[in-house]
Design an enzyme around this catalytic site. Structure first.
Site, short mmCIF file in Angstrom:
data_model
loop_
_atom_site.label_atom_id
_atom_site.label_comp_id
_atom_site.label_asym_id
_atom_site.label_seq_id
_atom_site.Cartn_x
_atom_site.Cartn_y
_atom_site.Cartn_z
N ASN A 13 81.17 -11.88 -16.25
CA ASN A 13 80.36 -10.67 -16.36
C ASN A 13 78.99 -10.95 -15.73
OD1 ASN A 13 78.35 -8.93 -17.46
ND2 ASN A 13 79.78 -8.25 -19.02
N ASP A 15 76.37 -8.77 -15.52
CA ASP A 15 75.34 -7.82 -15.96
C ASP A 15 73.94 -8.43 -15.96
OD1 ASP A 15 77.38 -6.06 -16.53
OD2 ASP A 15 77.17 -6.18 -18.71
N HIS A 16 73.87 -9.69 -16.46
CA HIS A 16 72.52 -10.22 -16.70
C HIS A 16 71.85 -10.78 -15.44
CE1 HIS A 16 72.78 -8.91 -20.69
NE2 HIS A 16 73.90 -9.57 -20.90
N ARG A 24 61.86 -6.76 -13.05
CA ARG A 24 60.75 -6.68 -12.11
C ARG A 24 60.87 -5.49 -11.16
NH1 ARG A 24 57.44 -10.99 -10.48
NH2 ARG A 24 56.59 -11.87 -12.36
N HIS A 49 79.19 -3.86 -16.86
CA HIS A 49 79.08 -2.79 -17.86
C HIS A 49 78.04 -1.80 -17.36
CE1 HIS A 49 78.37 -1.77 -22.43
NE2 HIS A 49 78.65 -0.70 -21.70
N ARG A 51 75.97 0.81 -18.36
CA ARG A 51 75.52 1.41 -19.63
C ARG A 51 74.89 2.76 -19.38
NH1 ARG A 51 75.21 -2.40 -24.11
NH2 ARG A 51 74.21 -0.67 -25.17
N ARG A 55 70.40 -0.01 -18.06
CA ARG A 55 69.38 -1.05 -18.25
C ARG A 55 69.61 -2.26 -17.34
NH1 ARG A 55 71.04 -3.14 -24.24
NH2 ARG A 55 70.74 -0.94 -24.65
N HIS A 56 70.86 -2.48 -16.91
CA HIS A 56 71.07 -3.60 -15.97
C HIS A 56 71.87 -3.13 -14.74
CE1 HIS A 56 74.53 -3.93 -18.65
NE2 HIS A 56 73.90 -4.63 -19.57
N GLU A 76 83.33 -2.06 -17.65
CA GLU A 76 83.18 -1.74 -19.08
C GLU A 76 82.39 -0.45 -19.16
OE1 GLU A 76 81.06 -4.90 -20.89
OE2 GLU A 76 82.71 -6.30 -20.71
N THR A 106 73.01 -5.44 -27.36
CA THR A 106 74.27 -5.64 -26.67
C THR A 106 75.33 -4.92 -27.49
OG1 THR A 106 75.81 -7.29 -25.79
CG2 THR A 106 74.70 -7.87 -27.83
N THR A 107 76.57 -4.90 -26.98
CA THR A 107 77.62 -4.17 -27.68
C THR A 107 77.80 -4.75 -29.09
OG1 THR A 107 78.65 -3.96 -25.54
CG2 THR A 107 79.96 -3.28 -27.44
N GLU A 157 91.04 -5.98 -25.82
CA GLU A 157 90.10 -7.11 -25.76
C GLU A 157 89.56 -7.31 -27.17
OE1 GLU A 157 87.59 -7.65 -22.40
OE2 GLU A 157 85.96 -8.49 -23.62
N HIS A 196 82.84 -11.73 -25.84
CA HIS A 196 81.55 -11.42 -26.44
C HIS A 196 80.99 -12.61 -27.21
CE1 HIS A 196 78.10 -9.32 -28.00
NE2 HIS A 196 78.38 -8.39 -27.11
N GLY A 197 79.88 -13.13 -26.70
CA GLY A 197 79.18 -14.22 -27.37
C GLY A 197 79.75 -15.61 -27.11
N GLY A 218 79.82 -13.51 -20.05
CA GLY A 218 78.69 -13.19 -19.18
C GLY A 218 77.42 -13.93 -19.50
N HIS A 219 76.80 -13.57 -20.63
CA HIS A 219 75.44 -14.03 -20.92
C HIS A 219 75.31 -15.55 -20.85
CE1 HIS A 219 71.85 -14.79 -23.45
NE2 HIS A 219 71.40 -13.70 -22.83
N1 PXP Z 1 83.49 -8.16 -23.30
C1 PXP Z 1 82.91 -6.98 -23.61
C2 PXP Z 1 83.79 -5.81 -23.89
C3 PXP Z 1 81.51 -6.84 -23.62
O1 PXP Z 1 80.94 -5.66 -23.94
C4 PXP Z 1 80.72 -7.95 -23.27
C5 PXP Z 1 79.22 -7.81 -23.21
O2 PXP Z 1 78.90 -6.94 -22.16
C6 PXP Z 1 81.38 -9.15 -22.94
C7 PXP Z 1 82.75 -9.23 -23.00
C8 PXP Z 1 80.61 -10.37 -22.54
O3 PXP Z 1 79.79 -10.79 -23.57
P1 PXP Z 1 78.76 -11.96 -23.31
O4 PXP Z 1 77.77 -11.46 -22.30
O5 PXP Z 1 78.17 -12.21 -24.66
O6 PXP Z 1 79.54 -13.13 -22.78
#
Ligand code: PXP
Length: 248
Positions: A13, A15-16, A24, A49, A51, A55-56, A76, A106-107, A157, A196-197, A218-219
């Site tokens: 992912n 996004d970040h 910026r 994602h 959103r 935001r990103h 997403e 976050t979600t 998921e 996630h996480g 992602g993060h």
């Molecule tokens: N899966 C889903 C459905 C999510 O919403 C997210 C966060 O956008 C992720 C995976 C990835 O989560 P993380 O950025 O914490 O790895």
């Protein structure tokens, strides 16, 4: 008897990468460029994602990413008419339906498929008819599984947030047991993903669950890339995932 080992894919992912750009208002760093680097480093798919508050990731990122990305793109998105229309226009290979609140960092929590059944089923039908494979991002709970089974989505998921945030060993073990039991039952009718996480430190026990065939992360990868560079951060996560998978 052990469930036969299935391949485990890594969806990265990005996004970040866009979060850093948006902080910026610059044109860099480009999440599309990051996606191409991640695929070259071993990502099996790319997740973004879009959103509601943008935001990103921005619309133009998705529009540039889908035709250029050599790996499948997983979009997403919230279950809204506007997002379904956007997906039908841009045609990602996969869509993951997620809950969305503007004020959350976050979600938070999985999609309440049971509580929003008509809207979820309609989105699954429209996207499925267009050849887009849909996953529902849900907490590992029987009520959601029962509703998901009637939704028409081919994939689930599992939300791993509660496992990742569990405070002590007993809580971690409890969350893991719930995810394992859910995956075993859900795999009878769905392809199972999770995310996630997840980090290099906590991914092992999730990657070891044989029914899970895809992790979306992602993060933690983007954060590690500050120190290692993105190719090494992707490679490190793949190594951590696959070493437990192959040691069973
Ligand atoms: N899966 C889903 C459905 C999510 O919403 C997210 C966060 O956008 C992720 C995976 C990835 O989560 P993380 O950025 O914490 O790895």
């Amino acid at each position: 008897m052990n469930t036969p080992l299935r391949a485990l894919r890594l969806g990265v992912n990005v996004d970040h990468v866009a979060t850093l750009r948006q902080a910026r208002g610059t044109r860099y760093p480009d999440p599309v460029e990051a996606a191409l680097v991640a695929v070259a480093a071993g990502a099996d798919s790319i997740t973004v994602h879009l959103r509601e508050d943008r935001r990103h990731i921005q619309d133009h990122d998705v529009l540039r990413l889908i035709p250029r990305c050599p790996a499948p793109v997983n979009l997403e998105m919230a279950v809204t008419e506007a997002m379904v229309a956007f997906a039908l226009r841009t045609r990602p290979r996969y869509v993951c339906l997620v809950p969305e609140k503007r004020e959350e960092k976050t979600t938070e929590g999985g999609l309440d498929v049971a509580g929003h059944f008509a809207a979820v089923r309609s989105a699954c039908q429209q996207l499925g008819d267009a050849g887009i494979e849909v996953a529902l991002f849900i907490d590992p709970e029987a009520r959601q599984l029962e509703a998901a089974a009637r939704s028409g989505a081919p994939h689930l998921e599992i939300h791993t947030g509660r496992y990742c945030e569990a405070g002590d060993d007993a809580a971690v073990a409890g969350e893991l047991a719930q995810i394992r039991a859910f995956a075993e039952v859900a795999a009878e009718r769905f392809e199972i993903h999770a995310g996630h996480g997840l980090t290099v430190d906590n991914v092992g026990p999730i990657a070891a669950i044989p029914e899970i065939v895809e992790l979306n992360i992602g993060h933690a990868i983007v954060a590690r890339s500050v120190f290692l560079g993105l190719p090494a951060a992707v490679a490190e996560m793949r190594r951590k995932m696959l070493e437990v998978r192959h040691s069973r």
